[in-house]
Enzyme design. Structure first.
Site, short mmCIF file in Angstrom:
data_model
loop_
_atom_site.label_atom_id
_atom_site.label_comp_id
_atom_site.label_asym_id
_atom_site.label_seq_id
_atom_site.Cartn_x
_atom_site.Cartn_y
_atom_site.Cartn_z
N ASP A 1 1.70 -0.77 -0.14
CA ASP A 1 0.21 -0.36 -0.24
C ASP A 1 1.11 1.38 0.42
OD1 ASP A 1 -1.81 2.01 0.95
OD2 ASP A 1 -3.24 0.42 1.73
N HIS A 2 0.73 1.75 -0.93
CA HIS A 2 2.23 2.43 -1.45
C HIS A 2 1.59 3.47 0.15
CE1 HIS A 2 -0.35 4.37 -4.41
NE2 HIS A 2 0.48 5.31 -3.78
N HIS B 1 -6.10 2.66 0.64
CA HIS B 1 -5.18 3.44 1.74
C HIS B 1 -5.50 4.25 2.72
CE1 HIS B 1 -3.11 2.62 -1.94
NE2 HIS B 1 -3.75 3.60 -3.25
N1 LIG Z 1 0.27 2.21 -12.78
C1 LIG Z 1 0.54 2.45 -11.68
O1 LIG Z 1 0.33 3.70 -11.93
C2 LIG Z 1 -0.62 1.75 -10.15
C3 LIG Z 1 -0.86 2.48 -9.02
C4 LIG Z 1 -0.87 1.56 -8.14
C5 LIG Z 1 -1.73 0.31 -8.40
N2 LIG Z 1 -0.96 -0.61 -9.82
C6 LIG Z 1 -1.54 -1.92 -10.05
O2 LIG Z 1 -0.52 -2.55 -10.02
C7 LIG Z 1 -0.31 -3.32 -11.15
C8 LIG Z 1 -0.07 -3.14 -12.66
O3 LIG Z 1 -0.16 -2.48 -12.66
P1 LIG Z 1 -0.17 -1.44 -14.32
O4 LIG Z 1 -0.65 -0.20 -14.54
O5 LIG Z 1 1.16 -1.39 -14.73
O6 LIG Z 1 -0.53 -2.66 -15.18
P2 LIG Z 1 -0.47 -2.81 -17.52
O7 LIG Z 1 0.40 -1.49 -17.00
O8 LIG Z 1 -1.56 -2.91 -17.76
O9 LIG Z 1 0.62 -3.74 -16.74
C9 LIG Z 1 0.64 -4.69 -16.81
C10 LIG Z 1 1.39 -5.74 -17.76
O10 LIG Z 1 1.38 -7.62 -17.63
C11 LIG Z 1 1.46 -8.34 -18.58
N3 LIG Z 1 0.74 -9.25 -18.43
C12 LIG Z 1 -1.26 -8.96 -19.24
N4 LIG Z 1 -1.12 -10.57 -19.27
C13 LIG Z 1 -0.20 -10.83 -19.01
C14 LIG Z 1 -0.28 -12.44 -19.04
N5 LIG Z 1 -1.10 -13.11 -19.17
N6 LIG Z 1 0.66 -13.01 -18.69
C15 LIG Z 1 2.34 -12.03 -18.82
N7 LIG Z 1 1.91 -10.92 -18.90
C16 LIG Z 1 0.56 -10.31 -19.30
C17 LIG Z 1 1.28 -7.12 -20.12
O11 LIG Z 1 2.16 -6.92 -20.28
P3 LIG Z 1 2.34 -8.01 -21.96
O12 LIG Z 1 1.46 -7.28 -23.20
O13 LIG Z 1 4.05 -7.34 -22.69
O14 LIG Z 1 2.08 -9.53 -21.11
C18 LIG Z 1 1.29 -6.06 -19.43
O15 LIG Z 1 2.10 -4.63 -19.15
C19 LIG Z 1 -2.15 -3.79 -11.62
O16 LIG Z 1 -2.61 -4.26 -10.12
C20 LIG Z 1 -2.51 -1.99 -10.67
O17 LIG Z 1 -4.00 -2.14 -10.07
C21 LIG Z 1 -0.56 0.73 -10.12
#
Ligand SMILES: NC(=O)c1ccc[n+]([C@@H]2O[C@H](COP(=O)([O-])OP(=O)(O)OC[C@H]3O[C@@H](n4cnc5c(N)ncnc54)[C@H](OP(=O)(O)O)[C@@H]3O)[C@@H](O)[C@H]2O)c1
Lengths: 317, 502
Positions: free
Chosen positions: B189-190, B252
């Site tokens: 939980d950042h 949060h």
């Molecule tokens: N972004 C933020 O600032 C933020 C903040 C707080 C929490 N979070 C949490 O952090 C997590 C990640 O967020 P994100 O924004 O980085 O998501 P994202 O941009 O959608 O990244 C997820 C990555 O996972 C890979 N992926 C998807 N399906 C896959 C599969 N079946 N097998 C292997 N790899 C797979 C995808 O890359 P490929 O297409 O190459 O597979 C995708 O780039 C989420 O749970 C989100 O709720 C994010």
């Protein structure tokens, strides 16, 4: 002011007026009260610096100002000069606006110019100027004070005294050891300079069995940093053989390389270290250790530093 | 060899496996934080990072991408090309789908090689930065191929959300705990990694003068605000599923509330601190369905302004359905049923497209018992003291009190005494991800959420979600650039309070 008696009460009054005036300027300058961020008077300690009069006031001022960010303090600078009975004092403030903030931070400074003969008077002026209830730290950079044996006179002013034994005219290990024996808290920037190296070595060596460690340094005679490093390794690795080795040619005396047994080396370079463990080669950044960074670290520790004291004892034993 | 007075904490050797390495979080937060830790010499020399995602990439392509991201997203610290080269030697990449068992076998082989080559002592941290629906599947995949155990330690970090309601949180936990022990699961939980949130503890328990006032006798109410000035900015599709209550309050802000209101722990150890946080969360009064309407307000922004700029409403966002019932604003009155807090309302609000970006906790004290200076305050009732703990954008603490105006008459006016962390101490604060990654690698879970805390906070918001699901809201109900719907003001007015304008 020379010739006239200097009264701490008067200096304190001038400091008070300085703040009042700055507050007024701030209000007059801000067109909108709710947005005029005001002035923050911050103080976490009294920092009393003894420097020789030749020292460049601008660069000293810059060093002190950069310390204020982490250690806001009332700064008293005593400039020690040659000559007969002379004593003067003036008061001013140093302010800056931290990036992206709307409030200025100001720190007050008292500058005293004195000859060595007047050190006893200086002590009587400086001690009431210290901010009550907060630590008082002495930074001793004046070779004149050391030469004249004036350290004992200024010691009662502070809770801690900081020197840099790698500067010419600094007190030697023997004198520092004497301060510790008398129960004072002392710090040496030459020791602070090797913190990052020690921390890296601790990370690398802690889980290993160590046979020999050699600290190689530049030059014919090891400087204080190399000697501290050797003594620290001796005290923390009692089963290892620890040695010092010079490069032979003329040099700074500073540590260059640490060799551990046959397979681990840490080469110290400007701003970084290169670690080799067998085939694996990795770079780690080692901050250059500008004076203000070292002082920042040293000002954070106003208690007895047992590790430092043990190592200094090892050297002076 | 340690010197706690002087040494910064350093991480033991380990490999970090990032699932979702091609994603946004890896680019923006994880890799810059890891690089920064390397820059500061906090990581062990043989440290390794293995990225896993579906997209085909060579190790070098992955390194190049990460190089560009780190350069771009590294905040307030310098980028050192040479150090990067050295750091990048530890980066590698495996293309694989989390649903494919063969990808775990490949990872296993790769990890064995790395443990040998980079001397990571077979310690592995799995960081799941994929879609939340894949967390359990990955944990099971790791367990099925035996990667959840080894010679060294194994830990798994998961990003919020931990489920989308109480039931799904429990189902997720049921699946995770078959693969990893609770002590190996790190729920990030950042918010808890932010300096100020940690400072709340220092402030409360390191000083003797505030704690005696920290109870119902002296505190009138508490307001916790997390306001964003921007809208959902293209993340409409994701946000539509979550909403403000789930996205911010459940995790949060309830954690922040727990930090403000918890009892002092007997020691600053991970379990002692988390026990107290969990206890507080469990003491939150659970609303009955008929109490929700009075104690929780949902909002959604319509067209309005952001500064001088005209902005559209939530319904106009890409990926958002035109009749969306998603809350982009939520305000809740929580009560805590324990001796310390009985009867003290904790108002929590969060929203998108509010007038400014600000996160803070305002603690309003009770007024002086006698309005002795009524005349002096121009007829106003006594002005209450207020303590503000600011989290964003300027971290700091302010205390509001009244003082006499200089002059002959007894004229009073409120003044503010401010302390700014950023300007009083110029040292750079580590980012929340730096703190939390170093903690996880070092095995310190103090700032991570435990399952009992997750369940307690879902329990507290579940009745609100259930009730809202039965309602048809007349959205939008606040204009972008305003402080939320009127109903939120009415909620406080019923207690005789008003929202602060931070
Ligand atoms: N972004 C933020 O600032 C933020 C903040 C707080 C929490 N979070 C949490 O952090 C997590 C990640 O967020 P994100 O924004 O980085 O998501 P994202 O941009 O959608 O990244 C997820 C990555 O996972 C890979 N992926 C998807 N399906 C896959 C599969 N079946 N097998 C292997 N790899 C797979 C995808 O890359 P490929 O297409 O190459 O597979 C995708 O780039 C989420 O749970 C989100 O709720 C994010």
């Amino acid at each position: 002011m020379s010739g006239q008696p200097i009264k701490p009460d008067k200096i304190l009054k001038e400091l008070g007026e300085l703040w009042t005036n700055m507050g007024k300027e701030e209000v007059a300058g801000g067109d909108d009260q709710s947005h005029g961020g005001g002035l923050l008077r911050a103080c976490a300690m009294t920092l009393i610096s003894f420097v020789d009069d030749e020292e460049d006031p601008v660069s000293l001022g810059e060093t002190l100002a950069s310390l204020m960010k982490e250690h806001p303090s009332r700064a008293v600078v005593v400039r020690v000069r040659e000559g007969e009975d002379f004593l003067s004092a003036r008061v001013f403030a140093q302010c800056w606006m931290p990036f992206g903030q709307r409030r200025q931070i100001c720190c007050e400074q008292v500058e005293i110019t004195a000859t060595v003969d007047c050190l006893a008077d200086v002590a009587a002026i400086v001690s009431p100027l210290a901010v009550p209830d907060l630590p008082r730290v002495i930074l001793l950079r004046s070779a004149r004070v050391v030469r004249s044996g004036g350290i004992r006179k200024i010691l009662p002013l502070g809770d801690k005294i900081i020197v840099d034994s790698s500067r010419t005219g600094a007190p030697g290990f023997g004198e520092l050891g004497g301060l510790l024996d008398a129960g004072h808290i002392a710090g040496d920037l030459a020791w602070t300079r090797i913190t990052e190296i020690r921390s890296l070595l601790a990370q690398l060596l802690e889980s290993r069995k160590i046979g020999t460690v050699t600290v190689e340094y530049d030059g014919k005679e090891a400087g204080p940093e190399a000697r501290y490093l050797e003594a620290w390794l001796e005290t923390s690795l009692p089963d290892a053989r620890v040695g010092l080795k010079g490069s032979g040619s003329a040099g700074s005396g500073k540590p260059l390389m640490i060799r551990v047994d046959g397979d681990l080396t840490v080469q110290l370079m400007s701003g970084c270290a290169e670690v080799r463990i067998g085939e694996l080669k990795q770079r780690a950044s080692l901050p250059l250790g500008a004076d203000e960074e070292l002082l920042n670290a040293e000002l954070s520790i106003v208690v007895h530093d047992r590790v430092f004291e043990r190592v200094l004892n090892q050297i002076t034993a | 060899m340690q010197d706690p007075l002087r040494f910064h904490r350093k991480a033991p050797p380990c490999a970090v496996v990032i699932y979702g390495a091609n994603g946004d979080l890896t680019k923006r937060k994880l890799m810059p934080a890891l690089y920064r830790l390397a820059y500061e010499g906090r990581l062990a020399p043989g440290f390794a990072v293995i990225g896993v995602s579906r997209t085909a990439m060579t190790d070098d392509e992955f390194r190049d991408r990460m190089h560009d991201s780190v350069r771009k997203f590294l905040e307030d610290s310098p980028f050192d090309e040479e150090l990067w080269q050295s750091f990048a030697q530890g980066l590698s990449y495996i293309a694989g789908d989390v649903g494919d068992p063969a990808s775990y076998a490949e990872l296993g082989k790769h990890l064995a090689g790395i443990s040998e080559a980079r001397k990571t002592e077979d310690n592995v941290l799995f960081y799941l930065s994929t879609q939340p629906s894949q967390y359990a599947e990955i944990a099971e995949g790791l367990a099925a191929s035996g990667l959840n155990k080894g010679q060294g330690w194994r830990r798994i970090v998961i990003e919020k959300p931990f489920g989308h309601d109480l039931d799904s949180a429990r189902v997720l936990q049921g699946r995770l705990q078959k693969c990893f022990n609770e002590s190996e699961i790190y729920r990030i939980d950042h918010y808890l990694g932010k300096e100020t949130v940690q400072n709340i503890m220092a402030f409360r328990f390191g000083n003797g003068i505030f704690e005696p006032l920290w109870n119902r006798t002296y505190i009138d109410h508490v307001q916790i605000t997390a306001a964003e000035s921007i809208g959902v900015e293209g993340r409409g599709a994701y946000y539509q599923e979550a909403g403000a209550l789930r996205d911010m309050i459940q995790n949060h802000l309830l954690q922040v509330m727990a930090t403000v209101a918890m009892e002092p722990a007997s020691s600053f150890t991970s379990d002692a601190v988390r026990d107290e946080r969990a206890k507080l969360l469990r003491a939150i009064r659970i609303m009955r369905p008929d109490q929700v309407a009075d104690n929780a307000v949902a909002g959604q922004y319509g067209p309005g302004r952001s500064g001088s700029e005209r902005v559209g409403g939530f319904l106009g966002e890409k990926g958002v359905s035109p009749d969306s019932q998603t809350n982009t604003y939520a305000a809740v009155t929580f009560l805590v049923d324990n001796w310390r807090w009985a009867g003290v309302p904790f108002y929590i609000r969060t929203g998108k497209a509010l007038p400014k970006r600000v996160s803070e906790i305002a603690i309003q004290f009770r007024t002086a018992p006698l309005a002795m200076f009524r005349k002096a305050t121009a007829g106003a009732e006594t002005v209450p003291n207020m303590l503000i703990l600011r989290i964003q954008p300027e971290e700091g603490i302010s205390l509001k009190f009244v003082s006499k105006r200089p002059g002959s008459g007894m004229q009073l006016r409120p003044v503010s005494m401010d302390f700014n962390y950023g300007s009083s101490f110029g040292e750079r604060s580590p980012s929340a991800y730096e703190t939390l990654l170093l903690d996880a690698i070092s095995g310190d879970a103090t700032l991570y959420t435990r399952q009992d805390m997750v369940e307690a906070s879902w329990t507290a918001v579940q009745p609100i979600m259930d009730y809202w699901a039965t309602q048809k809201f007349n959205f939008p109900n606040y204009a972008a650039g305003t402080w939320g719907p009127e109903a939120a003001d009415e909620m406080l007015a019923r207690w005789g309070h008003t929202w602060r304008k931070p």
